[in-house]
Design an enzyme around this catalytic site. Structure first.
Site, PDB file in Angstrom:
ATOM      1  CB  SER A 203     -11.050   7.469  -4.214  1.00 12.47           C
ATOM      2  OG  SER A 203      -9.926   7.937  -3.705  1.00 12.47           O
TER       3      SER A 203
ATOM      4  CE  LYS B 114      -3.836   2.286   2.483  1.00  7.59           C
ATOM      5  NZ  LYS B 114      -4.580   2.210   3.701  1.00  7.59           N
TER       6      LYS B 114
ATOM      7  CE  LYS C 107      -6.250   1.757  -0.706  1.00  2.00           C
ATOM      8  NZ  LYS C 107      -7.050   1.957   0.521  1.00  2.00           N
TER       9      LYS C 107
ATOM     10  NE  ARG D 213      -3.474   7.797   6.863  1.00  3.14           N
ATOM     11  CZ  ARG D 213      -4.503   8.197   6.226  1.00  3.14           C
ATOM     12  NH1 ARG D 213      -4.838   7.901   4.849  1.00  3.14           N
ATOM     13  NH2 ARG D 213      -5.600   8.499   7.194  1.00  3.14           N
TER      14      ARG D 213
ATOM     15  CE1 TYR E 254     -14.822   3.316  -3.218  1.00  2.00           C
ATOM     16  CE2 TYR E 254     -13.143   3.698  -5.056  1.00  2.00           C
ATOM     17  CZ  TYR E 254     -13.675   3.641  -3.598  1.00  2.00           C
ATOM     18  OH  TYR E 254     -12.659   3.662  -2.450  1.00  2.00           O
TER      19      TYR E 254
END
Length: 327
Positions: free
Chosen positions: A275, A197, A249, A218, A314
């Site tokens: 997203s 990630k 990801k 992060r 999505y």
């Protein structure tokens, strides 16, 4: 005149031939729909940066889940948006917290039709927006966070989640959660490790979707976008620690990592079409710059071709219906 000896175009000459020799196939069961449920709302709330995606109420969540099951998608990945946050993310392991209540509702609604999955991370539940608890210096405390993850895992398993998505990127999280689950008898609860990630730029719309309180970034726990081998190493570690599935990801900018992970592990490999990837295609299509359906289909096929056994997207329900209705 000299004519070509090899004629690859023979295999492209008609739709029937192209279907027959197609190398990569996509099925509704390979798609997982991420869903957001927000505490304290009675109607779905649109997410402005993700046209067509909403924060659900409990009632609309049930309806949308039934719709997804009818379309034949493989699973649902559930994210909770609480009304109240604190420094340790207390709502995350509260049996009556929004994520666990919603999980119970989805299991009752569609648990026999598809795999109900839950995000296991603290960022939605903390008032600082980080994926773990902070120490006195304001740094994410890896080992203290593991204890919170273990508690979350048990709460989610008790709520009926079949698969826990460990997305926090703490060292040792897979082994710690697996041990906690097994000790309480949840030996059948699956673990999806978000192994590779990356701390990239494609999460912006998601932050709106979960009303993120993040200050800073992060980068001390998510991967550096420049590092491919590190993503493979993380996947190998998670597989060794007991992950049932590993994840890359985002998907699109890291297809090389996805292919390397697929070649390196012998367990399922998934990818998350995040997203920002969704928002870019929707925005370009809204301006008439690209063919929306073809771009969506091509993006999903590219992720599958790179090695993903399943894709969180999505567009899962819409794409599943296209696949079902196309001969």
């Amino acid at each position: 005149m000299s004519f070509p000896q090899h004629r690859p175009r023979r295999l492209r000459q008609s739709p029937a031939v192209r279907r027959l020799v197609r190398e990569t196939h996509l099925a509704p069961s390979q798609l997982v729909l991420p869903m957001f449920v927000r505490e304290g709302i009675s109607e779905p709330s649109p997410i402005s940066s993700m046209p067509g995606v909403v924060q659900h109420s409990l009632d609309s969540l049930r309806r949308a889940a039934a719709d997804a099951a009818d379309a034949g998608v493989g699973g649902l990945m559930l994210f909770g948006v609480p009304a109240v946050r604190d420094s340790r993310g207390s709502g995350a392991d509260d049996p009556r917290g929004i994520l666990n209540v919603a999980t119970e509702a989805l299991v009752a609604e569609v648990g026999d039709a598809l795999v109900v999955q839950t995000d296991l991370c603290l960022d939605e539940f903390t008032d600082h927006g980080h994926c773990g608890v902070l120490d006195a210096q304001g740094r994410v405390d890896n080992d203290a966070t593991l204890e919170r993850y273990a508690s979350m895992a048990l709460a989610q398993a008790r709520a009926g989640s079949a698969l826990l998505g460990l997305s926090g990127m703490m060292d040792g999280q897979t082994a710690h959660v697996r041990a906690a689950l097994d000790a309480e008898g949840f030996t059948d609860t699956m673990i999806l490790a978000y192994s590779a990630k990356y701390a990239g730029a494609f999460y912006g719309p998601f932050r709106e979707a979960v009303d993120s309180q993040l200050v800073g970034d992060r980068r001390t726990y998510q991967l550096d976008p420049a590092n491919g081998r590190e993503g493979v190493r993380e996947a190998l570690l998670d597989a060794e620690e007991g992950a049932d599935i590993v994840m890359v990801k985002p998907a699109m900018p890291y297809l090389d990592v996805l292919a390397e992970v697929r070649a390196s592990v012998d367990i399922p490999v998934w990818a998350y079409q995040v997203s920002g990837e969704y928002a870019m295609i929707e925005a370009a299509a809204a301006h008439g710059w690209i063919d929306r359906r073809r771009a969506i289909e091509e993006s999903l096929l590219g992720i599958r071709r790179a090695g993903a056994d399943a894709i969180l997207t999505y567009w899962a329900v819409e794409a599943a219906r296209w696949l079902r209705d196309t001969p």
